[in-house]
Write an enzyme that holds these catalytic residues in place. Structure first.
Site, PDB file in Angstrom:
ATOM      1  N   ASP A   1       0.845  -1.197   0.000  1.00 14.48           N
ATOM      2  CA  ASP A   1       0.000   0.000   0.000  1.00 14.48           C
ATOM      3  C   ASP A   1       0.887   1.257   0.000  1.00 14.48           C
ATOM      4  OD1 ASP A   1      -2.466   1.336   0.217  1.00 14.48           O
ATOM      5  OD2 ASP A   1      -2.371   1.361   2.412  1.00 14.48           O
ATOM      6  N   HIS A   2       0.602   2.189  -0.889  1.00 14.88           N
ATOM      7  CA  HIS A   2       1.332   3.460  -0.963  1.00 14.88           C
ATOM      8  C   HIS A   2       2.850   3.307  -1.067  1.00 14.88           C
ATOM      9  CE1 HIS A   2      -2.182   6.033  -0.327  1.00 14.88           C
ATOM     10  NE2 HIS A   2      -2.580   5.140   0.552  1.00 14.88           N
TER      11      HIS A   2
ATOM     12  N   ASN B   1     -10.296   0.566   0.372  1.00 14.44           N
ATOM     13  CA  ASN B   1      -9.192   0.498   1.347  1.00 14.44           C
ATOM     14  C   ASN B   1      -9.619   0.923   2.750  1.00 14.44           C
ATOM     15  OD1 ASN B   1      -7.591  -0.054  -0.883  1.00 14.44           O
ATOM     16  ND2 ASN B   1      -5.986   1.383  -0.280  1.00 14.44           N
TER      17      ASN B   1
ATOM     18  N   ALA C   1     -11.420   4.822   3.100  1.00 13.80           N
ATOM     19  CA  ALA C   1     -12.824   4.390   3.098  1.00 13.80           C
ATOM     20  C   ALA C   1     -13.322   3.894   4.455  1.00 13.80           C
ATOM     21  CB  ALA C   1     -13.024   3.312   2.028  1.00 13.80           C
TER      22      ALA C   1
HETATM   23  P1  13P Z   1      -8.576   4.762   6.206  1.00 13.73           P
HETATM   24  O1  13P Z   1      -7.686   5.641   6.982  1.00 13.73           O
HETATM   25  O2  13P Z   1      -9.893   5.410   5.912  1.00 13.73           O
HETATM   26  O3  13P Z   1      -8.767   3.421   6.854  1.00 13.73           O
HETATM   27  O4  13P Z   1      -7.882   4.494   4.776  1.00 13.73           O
HETATM   28  C1  13P Z   1      -6.954   3.482   4.610  1.00 13.73           C
HETATM   29  C2  13P Z   1      -6.289   3.525   3.280  1.00 13.73           C
HETATM   30  O5  13P Z   1      -6.686   4.207   2.362  1.00 13.73           O
HETATM   31  C3  13P Z   1      -5.082   2.687   3.119  1.00 13.73           C
HETATM   32  O6  13P Z   1      -4.468   2.883   1.885  1.00 13.73           O
HETATM   33  O1  G3H Z   2      -2.940   4.737   3.752  1.00 16.33           O
HETATM   34  C1  G3H Z   2      -2.456   4.719   4.854  1.00 16.33           C
HETATM   35  C2  G3H Z   2      -2.544   3.539   5.732  1.00 16.33           C
HETATM   36  O2  G3H Z   2      -3.558   3.716   6.672  1.00 16.33           O
HETATM   37  C3  G3H Z   2      -1.204   3.169   6.334  1.00 16.33           C
HETATM   38  O3  G3H Z   2      -0.824   3.928   7.401  1.00 16.33           O
HETATM   39  O4  G3H Z   2       1.663   4.307   7.242  1.00 16.33           O
HETATM   40  O5  G3H Z   2       0.464   4.381   9.453  1.00 16.33           O
HETATM   41  O6  G3H Z   2       0.823   2.214   8.299  1.00 16.33           O
HETATM   42  P1  G3H Z   2       0.633   3.710   8.126  1.00 16.33           P
HETATM   43 ZN    ZN Z   3      -4.538   4.883   1.184  1.00 15.13          ZN
END
Ligand code: 13P
Ligand code: G3H
Ligand code: ZN
Length: 302
Positions: A78-79, A247, A207
């Site tokens: 993720d990201h 997500n 979301a």
């Molecule tokens: P939330 O902070 O709404 O749970 O979003 C999570 C997210 O987008 C992770 O990529």
């Molecule tokens: O998109 C963001 C996620 O909630 C991840 O957050 O970098 O604190 O693990 P984090």
């Molecule tokens: Zn995200």
């Protein structure tokens, strides 16, 4: 069970695949158990921070479980912010990666995402890109364009990068406070994007619903969460749109923390993590099941 076409199937059959972040083993277990029970496909995702916190060897421990689930399940980064981060995840065995170049100017975002797609596709790994600004983690971004995804840019981005799915900015934000004041989601922009790139599964970040129930349990049991403002009832009908991956991270953090605080506040002599994890698991499974059934409509799909 790995099935890399889960988003395409969701697009064709009008449901969304829930994509849950996990930050510890208890959350990982609750996600898989609930998805198997409800016969829902799932994306299990790790942020760069979560990956670093687990460490490479420990992340690889999750793979045998992911490969043997009874429902389609993919491990997703993720990201991911850089090519090196993507390469590291792919080398570790991730099935899917997100390259988040949303803080870059369009031209640079295209260039980076294209490079990642060329590398990942050769290794049979799927790629999610991002266009527009989803606030929260990106708050300090030096973003030159509009906060919302521009539908014309989306068309050019997909064509030039060959990305498999696209995260769009339509007004959601990461974290506990989704809106400063009035909640506003731009379903009109989503529709324009869908018209420009009808065959591309879209992804909704930020979301989590941030339900009052879990914030209240935390605050009643010694917590102090003051600025929580959620999406609540805003995602009705989401499964009918081209959003195919939803997500959610913060909602699981809230459920887990609520369960632990509640148990420990009334069991002052508790020291066995299995006892308080059990209470946390009750809320985790409740939240996960709710999102599968009521937001994603992904139950009984396999
Ligand atoms: P939330 O902070 O709404 O749970 O979003 C999570 C997210 O987008 C992770 O990529
Ligand atoms: O998109 C963001 C996620 O909630 C991840 O957050 O970098 O604190 O693990 P984090
Ligand atoms: Zn995200």
């Amino acid at each position: 069970m790995i099935d890399k076409s889960i988003l395409q199937k969701a697009l064709a059959d009008e449901y969304c695949v829930p994509a849950f972040n996990f930050t510890n083993f208890q959350i990982f277990k609750a996600i898989i158990t609930t998805c198997e029970k409800l016969k829902s496909p799932v994306v299990l995702q790790l942020s760069e921070g979560a990956l670093k916190n687990f460490g490479d060897n420990f992340v690889q421990c999750f793979l045998p479980v992911i490969k043997s689930t009874s429902v389609p399940c993919v491990l997703h980064l993720d990201h991911g912010k850089s090519f090196d981060s993507i390469k590291r995840a792919i080398d570790l065995g991730f099935d899917s990666v997100m390259i988040d170049g949303s803080c870059l100017p369009l031209k640079d975002n295209i260039e980076l995402t294209k490079l990642v797609c060329e590398y990942a596709h050769k290794k049979n790994v799927i790629v999610e890109g991002e266009l527009g600004m989803i606030k929260g983690d990106d708050d300090n971004a030096n973003f030159g364009g509009s906060a919302y995804t521009n539908p014309n840019d989306a068309k050019q981005f997909v064509k030039e990068t060959k990305v498999d799915s696209l995260a769009v900015a339509m007004g959601t934000n990461h974290g506990m406070q989704k809106y400063i004041s009035e909640p506003k989601l731009r379903f009109d922009i989503l529709e324009d994007i869908q018209n420009e790139i009808p065959n591309i599964p879209l992804v909704l970040h930020g979301a989590s619903l941030i339900q009052k129930k879990y914030v209240d349990i935390i605050n009643k049991n010694g917590g102090k969460i003051e600025k929580a403002l959620g999406n609540d009832k805003m995602f009705v009908g989401l499964h009918k749109t081209h959003i195919c991956k939803v997500n959610m991270d913060t909602d699981l953090r809230l459920a887990y923390t609520a369960g632990i605080r509640e148990y420990l506040a009334s069991n002052l002599d508790a020291i066995d993590p299995r006892d308080y994890d059990k209470n946390a698991n009750k809320y985790l499974e409740e939240v996960i099941a709710d999102r599968i059934i009521n937001i994603c409509h992904s139950d009984n799909k396999y």
